[in-house]
Scaffold this motif. Structure first.
Motif, PDB file in Angstrom:
ATOM      1  N   ALA A  57       0.832  -1.192   0.000  1.00 23.75           N
ATOM      2  CA  ALA A  57       0.000   0.000   0.000  1.00 23.75           C
ATOM      3  C   ALA A  57       0.871   1.248   0.000  1.00 23.75           C
ATOM      4  N   ARG A  61       1.022   3.254   6.598  1.00 20.04           N
ATOM      5  CA  ARG A  61       0.557   1.871   6.733  1.00 20.04           C
ATOM      6  C   ARG A  61       0.193   1.499   8.168  1.00 20.04           C
ATOM      7  N   HIS A  72      -2.540  -1.052   7.464  1.00 15.22           N
ATOM      8  CA  HIS A  72      -2.946  -1.163   6.061  1.00 15.22           C
ATOM      9  C   HIS A  72      -1.694  -1.426   5.229  1.00 15.22           C
ATOM     10  N   THR A  73      -1.446  -2.687   4.903  1.00 19.16           N
ATOM     11  CA  THR A  73      -0.229  -3.055   4.165  1.00 19.16           C
ATOM     12  C   THR A  73      -0.462  -3.208   2.675  1.00 19.16           C
ATOM     13  N   GLY A 198      -7.938   0.721   7.353  1.00 14.81           N
ATOM     14  CA  GLY A 198      -7.125  -0.470   7.531  1.00 14.81           C
ATOM     15  C   GLY A 198      -7.796  -1.435   8.487  1.00 14.81           C
TER      16      GLY A 198
END
Length: 300
Positions: A57, A61, A72-73, A198
């Motif tokens: 992402a 992250r 949120h990867t 996320g």
């Protein structure tokens, strides 16, 4: 200890401990070899793999929260073919089963994936991750396709749709249900000032998932195993899930913060930790001590 974590049929999935890392927290099998004893785990669940490569992402992250973290990867991975080719030798050397976490966006993708996976002896089972916004028909289609393989199929349900999807997914052929994927949320990035979406991890997830596990255990057939995941940061957290009806647990953020905690939880639930004698001095005992180590210390 021998625990069958998939309902009978196909090939059995038997583990020696009911504790394993959750998908997305443990890499593809070799990341934590220097930090903990893999033999004490029941299995290894890999990072998510997709048919096509996925990039990381962009932007922020990780955002710390008051009682956890938002991550949120983008689920980066080189694609299923490379995941298998790059890690197959590592998996072959491991002393515990490998469960590949598969993300499938469509039934044709899942069909392609299981064709690749079914002949890989180093993969013991597949955990199919279902998208958070998936509807009932699409979930059934994906699970029906994945269930055609010979290997056991675990289906990880999205947090907000567990009740709606549990029975249909079980009927479609899932051999066990994983409850649940971390819930999604949003938080403001303190650096950019933007809202970031996320998955939410932390201790507060546990009470909500614990209630889900208990309710679904009462509603679903006894022969369908439930594997719990969410907010596990101690052996007692894991035992609470077992008491609620789960047959096994998956540990997520504790693995990042304290890798040794994953092993400690596995040792505890697997019966590997010695009971402390009431007259033991602090330097004669530690929470991770095995029975053998305790006997050796007493002998000296």
């Amino acid at each position: 200890m021998a625990i069958e974590i998939a309902r009978p049929g196909k090939y059995s999935l038997i583990v020696s401990s009911p504790v394993m890392p959750a998908a997305g927290t443990f890499g593809f099998g070799d990341s934590y070899r220097a930090l903990l004893d893999y033999e004490k785990l029941g299995a290894i669940v890999t990072n998510p793999a997709t048919i096509e490569p996925w990039r990381p992402a962009a932007g922020t992250r990780i955002i710390p929260l008051d009682a956890g973290v938002l991550v949120h990867t983008g689920l980066p991975n080189p694609g299923l073919a490379k995941v298998i080719s790059q890690n197959r030798r590592v998996w072959a050397k491991l002393s515990v089963p490998v469960i590949l976490h598969l993300v499938g966006a469509s039934a044709p993708q899942v069909k392609q994936a299981i064709t690749m996976i079914d002949d890989i002896d180093e993969i013991a089972a597949v955990e199919l991750g279902l998208n958070d916004d998936i509807d009932r028909n699409a979930a059934v289609d994906l699970v029906t396709e994945a269930a055609r393989m010979e290997k056991p199929l675990l289906a990880r349900l999205p947090f907000y749709q567990c009740h709606q999807l549990a029975q249909p997914v079980a009927d479609a052929g899932a051999d066990a249900l994983v409850l649940t994927a971390p819930p999604r949320g949003s938080a403001r990035d303190p650096h950019s000032g933007r809202l970031v979406s996320g998955r939410v991890y932390g201790p507060l997830i546990k009470p909500m998932v614990l209630r889900l596990v208990g309710r679904l255990r009462r509603q679903l057939p006894d022969e369908l195993p439930l594997i719990a995941s969410g907010g596990i940061h101690s052996p007692q957290d894991a035992r609470d899930y077992i008491d609620a009806g789960a047959i096994a647990v998956q540990v997520d953020t504790a693995t990042w913060a304290q890798p040794k905690m994953l092993e400690r939880i596995a040792r505890d639930l697997g019966g590997w930790i010695a009971t402390r004698q009431k007259d033991a001095l602090p330097d004669e005992w530690n929470p991770d001590m095995t029975h053998t180590e305790a006997m050796q210390r007493r002998a000296t």
